[in-house]
Design a protein around this motif. Sequence first.
Motif, PDB file in Angstrom:
ATOM      1  N   ALA A  66      38.100  -7.234 -25.472  1.00  0.00           N
ATOM      2  CA  ALA A  66      39.491  -6.828 -25.734  1.00  0.00           C
ATOM      3  C   ALA A  66      39.797  -5.612 -24.863  1.00  0.00           C
ATOM      4  O   ALA A  66      39.735  -4.477 -25.314  1.00  0.00           O
ATOM      5  N   GLY A  67      40.071  -5.877 -23.575  1.00  0.00           N
ATOM      6  CA  GLY A  67      40.249  -4.778 -22.614  1.00  0.00           C
ATOM      7  C   GLY A  67      41.637  -4.161 -22.629  1.00  0.00           C
ATOM      8  O   GLY A  67      42.562  -4.685 -23.243  1.00  0.00           O
ATOM      9  N   GLY A  68      41.752  -3.019 -21.949  1.00  0.00           N
ATOM     10  CA  GLY A  68      43.053  -2.360 -21.777  1.00  0.00           C
ATOM     11  C   GLY A  68      43.033  -0.919 -22.226  1.00  0.00           C
ATOM     12  O   GLY A  68      42.326  -0.555 -23.179  1.00  0.00           O
ATOM     13  N   ALA A  69      43.779  -0.068 -21.489  1.00  0.00           N
ATOM     14  CA  ALA A  69      43.930   1.361 -21.805  1.00  0.00           C
ATOM     15  C   ALA A  69      42.583   2.060 -22.027  1.00  0.00           C
ATOM     16  O   ALA A  69      42.396   2.800 -22.993  1.00  0.00           O
ATOM     17  N   GLY A  70      41.662   1.814 -21.110  1.00  0.00           N
ATOM     18  CA  GLY A  70      40.373   2.510 -21.130  1.00  0.00           C
ATOM     19  C   GLY A  70      39.533   2.268 -22.362  1.00  0.00           C
ATOM     20  O   GLY A  70      38.690   3.090 -22.704  1.00  0.00           O
ATOM     21  N   GLY A  71      39.747   1.157 -23.042  1.00  0.00           N
ATOM     22  CA  GLY A  71      38.948   0.830 -24.230  1.00  0.00           C
ATOM     23  C   GLY A  71      39.640   1.191 -25.537  1.00  0.00           C
ATOM     24  O   GLY A  71      39.196   0.803 -26.612  1.00  0.00           O
ATOM     25  N   THR A  72      40.774   1.925 -25.444  1.00  0.00           N
ATOM     26  CA  THR A  72      41.418   2.398 -26.681  1.00  0.00           C
ATOM     27  C   THR A  72      42.106   1.256 -27.456  1.00  0.00           C
ATOM     28  O   THR A  72      42.242   1.342 -28.669  1.00  0.00           O
ATOM     29  N   ILE A  73      42.497   0.192 -26.754  1.00  0.00           N
ATOM     30  CA  ILE A  73      43.151  -0.927 -27.455  1.00  0.00           C
ATOM     31  C   ILE A  73      42.131  -1.650 -28.344  1.00  0.00           C
ATOM     32  O   ILE A  73      42.354  -1.878 -29.538  1.00  0.00           O
ATOM     33  N   GLY A  74      40.979  -1.975 -27.756  1.00  0.00           N
ATOM     34  CA  GLY A  74      39.918  -2.657 -28.518  1.00  0.00           C
ATOM     35  C   GLY A  74      39.389  -1.791 -29.648  1.00  0.00           C
ATOM     36  O   GLY A  74      39.098  -2.294 -30.741  1.00  0.00           O
ATOM     37  N   ALA A  75      39.271  -0.488 -29.401  1.00  0.00           N
ATOM     38  CA  ALA A  75      38.752   0.412 -30.440  1.00  0.00           C
ATOM     39  C   ALA A  75      39.726   0.478 -31.613  1.00  0.00           C
ATOM     40  O   ALA A  75      39.317   0.464 -32.779  1.00  0.00           O
ATOM     41  N   GLY A  76      41.034   0.504 -31.296  1.00  0.00           N
ATOM     42  CA  GLY A  76      42.057   0.533 -32.345  1.00  0.00           C
ATOM     43  C   GLY A  76      42.005  -0.735 -33.182  1.00  0.00           C
ATOM     44  O   GLY A  76      42.159  -0.699 -34.409  1.00  0.00           O
ATOM     45  N   LYS A  77      41.737  -1.854 -32.515  1.00  0.00           N
ATOM     46  CA  LYS A  77      41.652  -3.140 -33.205  1.00  0.00           C
ATOM     47  C   LYS A  77      40.432  -3.153 -34.143  1.00  0.00           C
ATOM     48  O   LYS A  77      40.533  -3.553 -35.303  1.00  0.00           O
ATOM     49  N   ALA A  78      39.309  -2.670 -33.636  1.00  0.00           N
ATOM     50  CA  ALA A  78      38.076  -2.663 -34.443  1.00  0.00           C
ATOM     51  C   ALA A  78      38.207  -1.722 -35.641  1.00  0.00           C
ATOM     52  O   ALA A  78      37.666  -1.992 -36.717  1.00  0.00           O
ATOM     53  N   ALA A  79      38.956  -0.629 -35.471  1.00  0.00           N
ATOM     54  CA  ALA A  79      39.122   0.339 -36.566  1.00  0.00           C
ATOM     55  C   ALA A  79      39.824  -0.321 -37.757  1.00  0.00           C
ATOM     56  O   ALA A  79      39.583   0.048 -38.905  1.00  0.00           O
ATOM     57  N   LYS A  80      40.680  -1.300 -37.458  1.00  0.00           N
ATOM     58  CA  LYS A  80      41.443  -1.948 -38.527  1.00  0.00           C
ATOM     59  C   LYS A  80      40.800  -3.236 -39.033  1.00  0.00           C
ATOM     60  O   LYS A  80      41.339  -3.895 -39.930  1.00  0.00           O
ATOM     61  N   ALA A  81      39.659  -3.586 -38.485  1.00  0.00           N
ATOM     62  CA  ALA A  81      38.997  -4.830 -38.899  1.00  0.00           C
ATOM     63  C   ALA A  81      38.437  -4.670 -40.310  1.00  0.00           C
ATOM     64  O   ALA A  81      38.260  -3.548 -40.798  1.00  0.00           O
ATOM     65  N   ASN A  82      38.153  -5.798 -40.983  1.00  0.00           N
ATOM     66  CA  ASN A  82      37.547  -5.755 -42.324  1.00  0.00           C
ATOM     67  C   ASN A  82      36.208  -5.035 -42.262  1.00  0.00           C
ATOM     68  O   ASN A  82      35.402  -5.326 -41.393  1.00  0.00           O
ATOM     69  N   ALA A  83      36.007  -4.127 -43.224  1.00  0.00           N
ATOM     70  CA  ALA A  83      34.730  -3.395 -43.263  1.00  0.00           C
ATOM     71  C   ALA A  83      33.724  -4.197 -44.091  1.00  0.00           C
ATOM     72  O   ALA A  83      33.148  -3.696 -45.047  1.00  0.00           O
ATOM     73  N   GLY A  94      34.010   7.439 -23.457  1.00  0.00           N
ATOM     74  CA  GLY A  94      35.435   7.517 -23.147  1.00  0.00           C
ATOM     75  C   GLY A  94      36.294   7.454 -24.402  1.00  0.00           C
ATOM     76  O   GLY A  94      36.819   8.462 -24.866  1.00  0.00           O
ATOM     77  N   TYR A  95      36.404   6.256 -24.967  1.00  0.00           N
ATOM     78  CA  TYR A  95      37.337   6.059 -26.090  1.00  0.00           C
ATOM     79  C   TYR A  95      36.794   6.558 -27.422  1.00  0.00           C
ATOM     80  O   TYR A  95      37.540   6.623 -28.394  1.00  0.00           O
ATOM     81  N   MET A  96      35.485   6.913 -27.499  1.00  0.00           N
ATOM     82  CA  MET A  96      34.958   7.451 -28.758  1.00  0.00           C
ATOM     83  C   MET A  96      34.720   8.966 -28.707  1.00  0.00           C
ATOM     84  O   MET A  96      34.339   9.559 -29.699  1.00  0.00           O
ATOM     85  N   PHE A 154      40.308   5.540  -5.825  1.00  0.00           N
ATOM     86  CA  PHE A 154      39.136   5.255  -6.648  1.00  0.00           C
ATOM     87  C   PHE A 154      39.490   4.207  -7.697  1.00  0.00           C
ATOM     88  O   PHE A 154      40.359   4.442  -8.542  1.00  0.00           O
ATOM     89  N   GLY A 155      38.832   3.070  -7.676  1.00  0.00           N
ATOM     90  CA  GLY A 155      39.021   2.054  -8.712  1.00  0.00           C
ATOM     91  C   GLY A 155      38.320   2.520  -9.974  1.00  0.00           C
ATOM     92  O   GLY A 155      37.332   3.250  -9.909  1.00  0.00           O
ATOM     93  N   ASN A 156      38.833   2.122 -11.141  1.00  0.00           N
ATOM     94  CA  ASN A 156      38.138   2.450 -12.389  1.00  0.00           C
ATOM     95  C   ASN A 156      38.498   1.453 -13.482  1.00  0.00           C
ATOM     96  O   ASN A 156      39.366   0.606 -13.304  1.00  0.00           O
ATOM     97  N   ALA A 157      37.806   1.582 -14.628  1.00  0.00           N
ATOM     98  CA  ALA A 157      37.947   0.611 -15.718  1.00  0.00           C
ATOM     99  C   ALA A 157      39.105   0.932 -16.661  1.00  0.00           C
ATOM    100  O   ALA A 157      39.178   0.381 -17.756  1.00  0.00           O
ATOM    101  N   GLY A 158      39.997   1.828 -16.240  1.00  0.00           N
ATOM    102  CA  GLY A 158      41.148   2.163 -17.084  1.00  0.00           C
ATOM    103  C   GLY A 158      41.177   3.647 -17.391  1.00  0.00           C
ATOM    104  O   GLY A 158      40.158   4.338 -17.259  1.00  0.00           O
ATOM    105  N   ALA A 159      42.353   4.137 -17.803  1.00  0.00           N
ATOM    106  CA  ALA A 159      42.520   5.563 -18.088  1.00  0.00           C
ATOM    107  C   ALA A 159      41.603   6.003 -19.225  1.00  0.00           C
ATOM    108  O   ALA A 159      41.686   5.474 -20.328  1.00  0.00           O
ATOM    109  N   GLY A 160      40.701   6.932 -18.920  1.00  0.00           N
ATOM    110  CA  GLY A 160      39.790   7.439 -19.941  1.00  0.00           C
ATOM    111  C   GLY A 160      38.484   6.678 -20.028  1.00  0.00           C
ATOM    112  O   GLY A 160      37.655   6.969 -20.883  1.00  0.00           O
ATOM    113  N   SER A 161      38.274   5.691 -19.151  1.00  0.00           N
ATOM    114  CA  SER A 161      36.982   4.990 -19.107  1.00  0.00           C
ATOM    115  C   SER A 161      35.964   5.912 -18.441  1.00  0.00           C
ATOM    116  O   SER A 161      36.330   6.924 -17.842  1.00  0.00           O
ATOM    117  N   THR A 162      34.695   5.562 -18.511  1.00  0.00           N
ATOM    118  CA  THR A 162      33.674   6.405 -17.876  1.00  0.00           C
ATOM    119  C   THR A 162      33.922   6.506 -16.387  1.00  0.00           C
ATOM    120  O   THR A 162      33.852   7.593 -15.807  1.00  0.00           O
TER     121      THR A 162
END
Length: 325
Positions: A66-83, A94-96, A154-162
């Motif tokens: 779940a890529g995008g915005a340096g990992g913050t999109i996927g992290a936001g999704k996982a934060a809301k997943a069932n615990a 980066g995102y943590m 410089f290419g990179n994996a998104g804003a705030g990625s390593t």
Amino acid sequence: MKTLKAAAAALSLLACTTTSFAQAWPTKTLTWVVPFAAGGPTDAMARDIADKVAKQIGQQIIIENAGGAGGTIGAGKAAKANADGYTFLVGHLGYMAAAPSLYKKLTYDPVKDFEPVFRFPDTPLVLLVPKASPHKSAADLIAYAKKNPGKVNFGNAGAGSTSHLIAALFESKAGIDVVSVPYKGAAPAMNDLIAGQVDAMFDQTNTALPQVAGGRLVALALTSKATMAQFPGVAPLADKALPGFEAATWYGLYAPKGTPKDVITKMHQAYLKALGDKAWTQKMADQGIRLLPEAQYAPDAFAKHTAAEIEVWRRVATDAKITID
Ligand code: ASP
């Protein structure tokens, strides 16, 4: 009396459900969210570790990219997943850790919304340029960028990625001004680097190595303090170009807050058991991945590490003036 009996029965039923949940887990496939495109360093490492952990717990682990915005999109999704012990996030510095200092609006809190499960081994980075690049060393690249502000991409994996953060640190320490070109992961950025669409990139050793060994990219420098046998003749940035420079990516597995403690313990134990396979850990070491002392992989040590890194990146982001527009 009747009510008391009913209450006792209800209580024992509850106890029974909790224990049977704990004993039964996992009864179905697990998902690990990787917030970058497939084929990049996070994805490669997550798939490898998931495969070994899956064998220990006796259930499949699916990787969801779940890529995008340096990992913050996927992290936001996982934060809301069932615990419920079936969804996890593969997180990195980066995102943590850096994201709270970089993003004005973040849909999750790396500490409040997650339970650390275990830390992965660390991975240093490599400064890469295309085969036909005119820059033959890190010093060359720095000298050129000094004379030509805003010309080196410089290419990179998104804003705030390593790859973005380490390049920004490099830019600040070298006193140069380069252009950041974000992608949804290191894999698409690397494809454009190979094609010569961008001038340089920092990538982790595990995915940089096959490209360098295959002659598709040239490694100019390492972010580790020491040289690495896997990259013969490649100097650490700290050697000449930027004395004192050192960086590595850390990763680890997180669960949404509220995930049963027992699940976290079982996941951590399964990971430690998998790490007992010396042929596997040697394979990781051969890719330049840095194994850690066992105590550092533990959930509590990883929680302390995450909290400490959030503070480290607050300072680094301010000192190096790293911002995200
Ligand atoms: N971890 C990489 C980075 O942050 C991205 C990726 O794995 O694709 O640069």
